[in-house]
Scaffold this motif. Sequence first.
Motif, PDB file in Angstrom:
ATOM      1  N   ALA A 159      44.862 199.294  14.424  1.00 23.77           N
ATOM      2  CA  ALA A 159      44.975 199.397  15.885  1.00 23.77           C
ATOM      3  C   ALA A 159      46.189 200.225  16.281  1.00 23.77           C
ATOM      4  CB  ALA A 159      45.055 198.005  16.507  1.00 23.77           C
ATOM      5  N   LEU A 160      47.268 200.122  15.479  1.00 18.55           N
ATOM      6  CA  LEU A 160      48.464 200.889  15.805  1.00 18.55           C
ATOM      7  C   LEU A 160      48.321 202.360  15.399  1.00 18.55           C
ATOM      8  CD1 LEU A 160      49.422 198.074  16.521  1.00 18.55           C
ATOM      9  CD2 LEU A 160      51.567 198.528  15.344  1.00 18.55           C
ATOM     10  N   ALA A 161      47.268 202.641  14.664  1.00 13.27           N
ATOM     11  CA  ALA A 161      46.970 204.029  14.299  1.00 13.27           C
ATOM     12  C   ALA A 161      45.826 204.618  15.129  1.00 13.27           C
ATOM     13  CB  ALA A 161      46.621 204.119  12.812  1.00 13.27           C
ATOM     14  N   PHE A 162      44.848 203.772  15.520  1.00 11.68           N
ATOM     15  CA  PHE A 162      43.641 204.262  16.204  1.00 11.68           C
ATOM     16  C   PHE A 162      43.398 203.621  17.569  1.00 11.68           C
ATOM     17  CE2 PHE A 162      43.034 205.396  11.840  1.00 11.68           C
ATOM     18  CZ  PHE A 162      42.260 206.538  11.843  1.00 11.68           C
ATOM     19  N   ASN A 163      44.306 202.767  18.012  1.00 14.39           N
ATOM     20  CA  ASN A 163      44.240 202.090  19.316  1.00 14.39           C
ATOM     21  C   ASN A 163      43.233 200.926  19.344  1.00 14.39           C
ATOM     22  OD1 ASN A 163      43.709 201.561  22.228  1.00 14.39           O
ATOM     23  ND2 ASN A 163      45.292 203.109  22.461  1.00 14.39           N
ATOM     24  N   LYS A 164      41.924 201.228  19.261  1.00 13.11           N
ATOM     25  CA  LYS A 164      40.942 200.140  19.255  1.00 13.11           C
ATOM     26  C   LYS A 164      40.100 200.261  18.001  1.00 13.11           C
ATOM     27  CE  LYS A 164      39.437 201.016  23.523  1.00 13.11           C
ATOM     28  NZ  LYS A 164      38.665 200.867  24.774  1.00 13.11           N
ATOM     29  N   VAL A 165      40.110 199.235  17.184  1.00 16.65           N
ATOM     30  CA  VAL A 165      39.406 199.303  15.902  1.00 16.65           C
ATOM     31  C   VAL A 165      38.590 198.022  15.688  1.00 16.65           C
ATOM     32  CG1 VAL A 165      41.198 200.738  14.857  1.00 16.65           C
ATOM     33  CG2 VAL A 165      41.327 198.257  14.618  1.00 16.65           C
ATOM     34  N   PHE A 166      37.679 198.103  14.742  1.00 15.68           N
ATOM     35  CA  PHE A 166      36.997 196.873  14.314  1.00 15.68           C
ATOM     36  C   PHE A 166      36.624 197.000  12.853  1.00 15.68           C
ATOM     37  CE2 PHE A 166      32.326 197.753  14.026  1.00 15.68           C
ATOM     38  CZ  PHE A 166      32.328 199.080  14.429  1.00 15.68           C
ATOM     39  N   SER A 167      36.445 195.845  12.235  1.00 19.64           N
ATOM     40  CA  SER A 167      35.944 195.826  10.866  1.00 19.64           C
ATOM     41  C   SER A 167      34.730 194.924  10.839  1.00 19.64           C
ATOM     42  CB  SER A 167      37.006 195.290   9.911  1.00 19.64           C
ATOM     43  OG  SER A 167      37.263 193.935  10.188  1.00 19.64           O
ATOM     44  N   PHE A 168      33.915 195.128   9.833  1.00 18.98           N
ATOM     45  CA  PHE A 168      32.756 194.263   9.645  1.00 18.98           C
ATOM     46  C   PHE A 168      32.577 194.127   8.142  1.00 18.98           C
ATOM     47  CE2 PHE A 168      27.971 194.144   9.112  1.00 18.98           C
ATOM     48  CZ  PHE A 168      27.917 192.768   9.251  1.00 18.98           C
ATOM     49  N   GLY A 169      32.850 192.940   7.633  1.00 15.38           N
ATOM     50  CA  GLY A 169      32.781 192.820   6.185  1.00 15.38           C
ATOM     51  C   GLY A 169      32.700 191.391   5.729  1.00 15.38           C
ATOM     52  N   PRO A 170      32.497 191.227   4.416  1.00 12.79           N
ATOM     53  CA  PRO A 170      32.415 189.881   3.858  1.00 12.79           C
ATOM     54  C   PRO A 170      33.772 189.208   3.832  1.00 12.79           C
ATOM     55  CG  PRO A 170      32.258 191.518   2.114  1.00 12.79           C
ATOM     56  CD  PRO A 170      32.339 192.272   3.399  1.00 12.79           C
ATOM     57  N   THR A 171      33.752 187.925   3.993  1.00 12.60           N
ATOM     58  CA  THR A 171      34.955 187.108   4.106  1.00 12.60           C
ATOM     59  C   THR A 171      34.743 185.886   3.230  1.00 12.60           C
ATOM     60  OG1 THR A 171      35.017 187.846   6.396  1.00 12.60           O
ATOM     61  CG2 THR A 171      36.439 186.018   5.818  1.00 12.60           C
ATOM     62  N   PHE A 172      35.819 185.439   2.587  1.00  8.22           N
ATOM     63  CA  PHE A 172      35.662 184.373   1.594  1.00  8.22           C
ATOM     64  C   PHE A 172      36.577 183.202   1.914  1.00  8.22           C
ATOM     65  CE2 PHE A 172      34.751 188.521  -0.043  1.00  8.22           C
ATOM     66  CZ  PHE A 172      33.548 188.359  -0.700  1.00  8.22           C
ATOM     67  N   ARG A 173      36.018 182.025   1.897  1.00  7.86           N
ATOM     68  CA  ARG A 173      36.824 180.818   2.120  1.00  7.86           C
ATOM     69  C   ARG A 173      36.392 179.761   1.106  1.00  7.86           C
ATOM     70  NH1 ARG A 173      38.424 181.125   8.007  1.00  7.86           N
ATOM     71  NH2 ARG A 173      38.816 183.353   8.125  1.00  7.86           N
ATOM     72  N   ALA A 174      37.321 179.456   0.210  1.00  3.37           N
ATOM     73  CA  ALA A 174      37.002 178.449  -0.812  1.00  3.37           C
ATOM     74  C   ALA A 174      37.162 177.052  -0.217  1.00  3.37           C
ATOM     75  CB  ALA A 174      37.913 178.633  -2.018  1.00  3.37           C
ATOM     76  N   GLU A 175      36.451 176.825   0.868  1.00  3.48           N
ATOM     77  CA  GLU A 175      36.546 175.544   1.565  1.00  3.48           C
ATOM     78  C   GLU A 175      35.634 174.533   0.907  1.00  3.48           C
ATOM     79  OE1 GLU A 175      37.018 175.637   6.275  1.00  3.48           O
ATOM     80  OE2 GLU A 175      36.011 177.404   5.516  1.00  3.48           O
ATOM     81  N   LYS A 176      36.178 173.366   0.606  1.00  2.00           N
ATOM     82  CA  LYS A 176      35.344 172.350  -0.021  1.00  2.00           C
ATOM     83  C   LYS A 176      34.551 171.591   1.042  1.00  2.00           C
ATOM     84  CE  LYS A 176      36.389 172.516  -4.544  1.00  2.00           C
ATOM     85  NZ  LYS A 176      37.704 172.550  -5.140  1.00  2.00           N
TER      86      LYS A 176
END
Length: 431
Positions: free
Chosen positions: A193-210
């Motif tokens: 955001a500090l390089a491109f002003n408005k950004v987004f990502s879309f990707g896999p996210t991992f949570r080893a939640e029991k």
Amino acid sequence: METINIIDAPKHVNETVKIGVWLTDKRSSGKIAFLQLRDGTAFFQGVVLKNIVGEDVFDEAKHLRQESSFWITGEIHEDTRSKFGYEIQVQSIELIGTSEEYPITPKDHGIDFLLDHRHLWLRSSRPHAILTIRNEVIRATYEFFNKEGFTKIDAPILTGNAPEGTTDLFHTEYFDHDAYLSQSGQLYEEAGALAFNKVFSFGPTFRAEKSKTRRHLIEFWMIEPEMAFMHQEESLEVQENYVAFLVQNVIDHCASSLEILNRDVELLKKYTKTPYPRISYDEAIEMLNKGGIPAKWGDDFGSPEETYLADQFEQPVFILNYPKAIKPFYMKPHPTRDDVVICADLLAPEGYGEIIGGSERAVDYDYLLQQIKSAGLNPADYEWYLDLRKYGSVPHSGFGLGLERFLTWVTGEDHVRETIPFPRLLNRIYP
Ligand code: 4AD
Ligand code: MG
């Protein structure tokens, strides 16, 4: 003769076409056979008349097994009795792949059996409808952020940081270093955001939640926008406009999938109206206690609390400014209170709970360094992140929408596991 997909049948009425299909079901009498067909784009019916195709083709049709694949040639006709509205009058059949004893039959199977056969279950109409809606939500996400001037900045999946706390990290080795599977791309989006002003990502996210709840996946997909020169109030507007846009696009482009899922579209239409209501965490605690749900200031909300709160509203509702103690280190402190941070969770109606978590970000270098230390994190791993507060720090805000949580709500499913092609759950990494 043209080779087409079932979805394009309406453009070929009274034409003879060829389609590659699988058989989902069939019934027949002495002179007529009805083949239920799918080709991955849609489902429709093939009608085989003995006096048109002759004894041999009719016999072949009658003996096709569930999920065998074949080329079918025939004429497309309108069929006012079916939902799809078209069928094919079969002229010939050319078997491609046989299928014996297909495990998923029209009878009821338990969920474990279906999940064990997820690689085949994807072919059934309900999973197909849900994943069609998933595809539309992804498409509409790109459309929304493109039209709003966002740049997609991909965050790494192998990382050395723990933005959301150290309890549910997936540890792995990165040559001589420790690494984790990404828990959130947020810190990288802040750099973006500090390089491109408005950004987004879309990707896999991992949570080893029991946790084994109907809202938790071990691997899920998150959309994380981040906006420079933006305070929380404006970010909330982006969030409600984005969610409303997604719901509207699902209504506009996924009518037949919503029908297969029996989703109440009138209800969905209510969710396209903005703004969404906003209440503070303090008000939420009061509301819960008035409703007879015990909650004391400082508690995090679980499923019963979120459901009760959401039930008080007809649209999704923002809960603002949670206690600092139960939120991650990076959130902006409140200007006049030191017990809460500038953040919001968006709760979906109908008991679906939190679909978005977001906040304004802390911008002060010393404050953030202190926060990193008190979260038990190693400041050396966050030096690059702290740089963002050293070189032209600006107010900025962002949020994360959990794709599967959103889809569970919009499709009206009971469990988040059905909204991802191959769910990773506490006890499941197969198939
Ligand atoms: O609230 P969370 O943990 O927020 C973040 O990760 C922030 N870094 C986002 C940001 O500000 N850029 O997760 C965001 C959303 C939740 O609201 C929920 O929809 C989804 O991610 N989510 C999960 N979905 C499925 N399974 C899980 N275990 C999830 N954990 C979070
Ligand atoms: Mg959250």
